[in-house]
Write a protein that holds these residues in place. Structure first.
Motif, PDB file in Angstrom:
ATOM      1  N   GLN A   1       0.822  -1.198   0.000  1.00  0.00           N
ATOM      2  CA  GLN A   1       0.000   0.000   0.000  1.00  0.00           C
ATOM      3  C   GLN A   1       0.864   1.259   0.000  1.00  0.00           C
ATOM      4  O   GLN A   1       0.613   2.211  -0.730  1.00  0.00           O
ATOM      5  CB  GLN A   1      -0.919  -0.006   1.224  1.00  0.00           C
ATOM      6  CG  GLN A   1      -1.888   1.165   1.258  1.00  0.00           C
ATOM      7  CD  GLN A   1      -2.788   1.184   0.035  1.00  0.00           C
ATOM      8  OE1 GLN A   1      -3.510   0.243  -0.238  1.00  0.00           O
ATOM      9  NE2 GLN A   1      -2.738   2.263  -0.734  1.00  0.00           N
TER      10      GLN A   1
ATOM     11  N   ASP B   1       1.032   4.225  -2.730  1.00  0.00           N
ATOM     12  CA  ASP B   1       0.808   5.623  -2.374  1.00  0.00           C
ATOM     13  C   ASP B   1       1.958   6.499  -2.843  1.00  0.00           C
ATOM     14  O   ASP B   1       1.746   7.586  -3.373  1.00  0.00           O
ATOM     15  CB  ASP B   1       0.649   5.769  -0.858  1.00  0.00           C
ATOM     16  CG  ASP B   1      -0.744   5.385  -0.405  1.00  0.00           C
ATOM     17  OD1 ASP B   1      -1.583   5.136  -1.286  1.00  0.00           O
ATOM     18  OD2 ASP B   1      -0.986   5.329   0.800  1.00  0.00           O
TER      19      ASP B   1
ATOM     20  N   ARG C   1      -7.762   6.650  -1.450  1.00  0.00           N
ATOM     21  CA  ARG C   1      -6.550   7.401  -1.089  1.00  0.00           C
ATOM     22  C   ARG C   1      -6.042   8.198  -2.274  1.00  0.00           C
ATOM     23  O   ARG C   1      -5.600   9.334  -2.122  1.00  0.00           O
ATOM     24  CB  ARG C   1      -5.475   6.429  -0.605  1.00  0.00           C
ATOM     25  CG  ARG C   1      -5.823   5.815   0.735  1.00  0.00           C
ATOM     26  CD  ARG C   1      -5.016   4.565   0.970  1.00  0.00           C
ATOM     27  NE  ARG C   1      -3.702   4.897   1.511  1.00  0.00           N
ATOM     28  CZ  ARG C   1      -3.280   4.466   2.687  1.00  0.00           C
ATOM     29  NH1 ARG C   1      -4.068   3.718   3.431  1.00  0.00           N
ATOM     30  NH2 ARG C   1      -2.102   4.785   3.127  1.00  0.00           N
TER      31      ARG C   1
ATOM     32  N   TRP D   1      -8.147  11.443  -2.674  1.00  0.00           N
ATOM     33  CA  TRP D   1      -7.867  12.532  -1.720  1.00  0.00           C
ATOM     34  C   TRP D   1      -6.478  13.107  -1.909  1.00  0.00           C
ATOM     35  O   TRP D   1      -6.267  14.314  -1.773  1.00  0.00           O
ATOM     36  CB  TRP D   1      -8.099  12.055  -0.284  1.00  0.00           C
ATOM     37  CG  TRP D   1      -9.562  11.994   0.010  1.00  0.00           C
ATOM     38  CD1 TRP D   1     -10.350  10.878  -0.021  1.00  0.00           C
ATOM     39  CD2 TRP D   1     -10.433  13.094   0.291  1.00  0.00           C
ATOM     40  NE1 TRP D   1     -11.657  11.220   0.246  1.00  0.00           N
ATOM     41  CE2 TRP D   1     -11.740  12.571   0.439  1.00  0.00           C
ATOM     42  CE3 TRP D   1     -10.244  14.469   0.439  1.00  0.00           C
ATOM     43  CZ2 TRP D   1     -12.848  13.366   0.721  1.00  0.00           C
ATOM     44  CZ3 TRP D   1     -11.348  15.271   0.732  1.00  0.00           C
ATOM     45  CH2 TRP D   1     -12.623  14.719   0.863  1.00  0.00           C
TER      46      TRP D   1
END
Lengths: 102, 243
Positions: free
Chosen positions: B5, B9, B127, B130
Motif C-alpha cells: 500500500q 501511495d 486514497r 484525496w
C-alpha cells in the motif's frame, strides 16, 4: 456584477460535481449501468484529452502541441514513468515552438 | 500488505506531483492573464478557490473582459457539465461519510478523476482521490497566487509546452483501462467524435458527445439477453493498473 458571475459559475459547477457524487450514492443502479460508468468516464476523459491535444478555441491548435502529446503517448505506451511522459510531451512541444513550429 | 500500500501511495504521490508542478505553472499564467484583463486580485484568487475549474476560469475571464458576463456563466456551466458523469463514475471513492462527499466534490477535476480511476477499486482508489484532489487544489491556488503577484513576469505556458503536458498526462492515466475492449472502443470513438464536433459546437458539448459510445454499448447489451454471446462484464477502468 463580477462577483455574481463568479458565484453563479462556482455554485453551478459545484452543483454538477456534487450531484454526480450524491446521485451515485442514492440511486440503486442496475449492474450493467454500474459497469458502464467507468467506461463512460474513460470516454469523456479520452475526448477531453483529444480535443485539448488537437484544438484550441474551436480550431486546430498547430502542430507543436499534438506532436508533443504524441511523444507523450508513445512514452506512456512503452511504459515510461509518468513524469517522463508529462515532461517529454512538454519539452517536445516547447522545442518545436522554439524552432518556429506554431 | 502495508508495504504494498505504501509503495502504491508513493507512486501516486510522485505522479500527482509531476502534474501538480505543471498545474502551478498554468495557474500562474491564469493569475497573470486575469489581472492583465482587468479582473481585480481578490476576484482572481476567489475564482481559483471557489470555482476551481481551469478551463472555465480562462473562458470566464475572456468573456467578462469582452463584456459578456451572461455568456461567461452559460459557457462555463456547459464546459463543466462533464463533472456530473465524473461524479457518477467515481461512486464511493470519496468516502462513506456525507461530509467527505460534500467536501470531496469540490476537489473533483478531470485530473483527479483520471488519477482515481487509474487505481484498483477500494481503499487505494479512495486514497488516490484525496491525495490527487488535495494536492492539485493546492497547486492550482498557489499557482494563481504566484501569477497575481508576478503579474506580467510569468511566462507563457505554451512556450514551456505545458499545453501538451496535460493531455499527455490524461492519456497516460487512461492507457491501462484501454486494454478492455469496450472501454477502448468507447474512448476512441468518443475522442474522434469530440474532435470532429469541436469546430461546430460550443465548448463543452463536443466532450459530452463522447457519452454516445457507452450509450450504444448499453443499448446493445440491453438487447442481448443475459447469458447470451458477447462480454457481459466490464472490468473497472484501470483495474490492471498497478504500476
Amino acid at each position: 456584477m463580477l462577483i455574481a458571475v463568479i458565484l453563479t459559475l462556482a455554485a453551478g459547477t459545484y452543483g454538477f460535481r456534487v450531484a454526480g457524487v450524491l446521485l451515485r450514492d442514492r440511486l440503486d443502479l442496475p449492474e450493467w449501468a454500474r459497469l458502464l460508468l467507468p467506461v463512460a468516464a474513460a470516454a469523456l476523459l479520452a475526448a477531453l484529452a483529444a480535443t485539448a491535444a488537437i484544438t484550441e478555441a474551436g480550431r486546430f491548435a498547430g502542430w507543436a502541441r499534438p506532436v508533443g502529446v504524441l511523444v507523450g503517448l508513445l512514452l506512456a505506451w512503452r511504459r515510461a514513468p509518468f513524469l517522463l511522459v508529462v515532461v517529454g510531451a512538454a519539452v517536445t512541444a516547447a522545442v518545436l515552438r522554439l524552432l518556429g513550429v506554431p | 500488505m502495508r508495504t504494498v500500500q505504501r509503495t502504491a501511495d508513493a507512486g501516486v504521490l510522485r505522479d500527482v506531483l509531476a502534474l501538480g508542478a505543471a498545474m502551478v505553472a498554468v495557474g500562474a499564467s491564469f493569475g497573470a492573464v486575469a489581472v492583465a484583463a482587468g479582473i481585480p486580485v481578490w476576484a482572481t484568487l476567489t475564482m481559483s478557490a471557489v470555482l476551481y475549474a481551469g478551463g472555465a476560469q480562462f473562458m470566464a475571464v475572456g468573456l467578462v473582459a469582452a463584456g459578456s458576463p451572461l455568456a461567461a456563466v452559460l459557457a462555463g456551466l456547459l464546459l463543466n457539465a462533464r463533472h456530473l458523469p465524473f461524479g457518477l463514475a467515481l461512486g464511493n471513492s470519496l468516502g462513506p461519510r456525507l461530509g467527505h462527499r460534500l467536501l470531496g466534490s469540490h476537489l473533483l477535476t478531470d485530473e483527479a478523476t483520471a488519477f482515481t480511476l487509474a487505481q484498483p477499486d477500494g481503499v487505494a482508489r479512495r486514497r488516490a482521490f484525496w491525495l490527487a484532489g488535495t494536492l492539485l487544489f493546492v497547486a492550482w491556488n498557489a499557482g494563481t497566487l504566484v501569477g497575481v503577484l508576478a503579474g506580467g513576469a510569468v511566462g507563457d505556458p505554451a512556450a514551456l509546452g505545458l499545453d501538451a503536458a496535460f493531455p499527455a498526462g490524461l492519456i497516460a492515466l487512461l492507457l491501462p483501462s484501454l486494454r478492455d475492449r469496450d472501454t477502448r472502443h468507447a474512448a476512441l470513438g468518443g475522442a474522434a467524435l469530440a474532435v470532429v464536433a469541436t469546430p461546430l459546437l460550443p465548448a463543452g458539448l463536443p466532450v459530452l458527445l463522447a457519452l454516445a459510445g457507452p450509450a450504444l454499448i448499453a443499448l446493445r447489451r440491453r438487447r442481448t439477453p443475459t447469458g447470451g454471446a458477447g462480454p457481459t462484464t466490464v472490468p473497472a477502468a484501470g483495474e490492471s493498473a498497478t504500476c
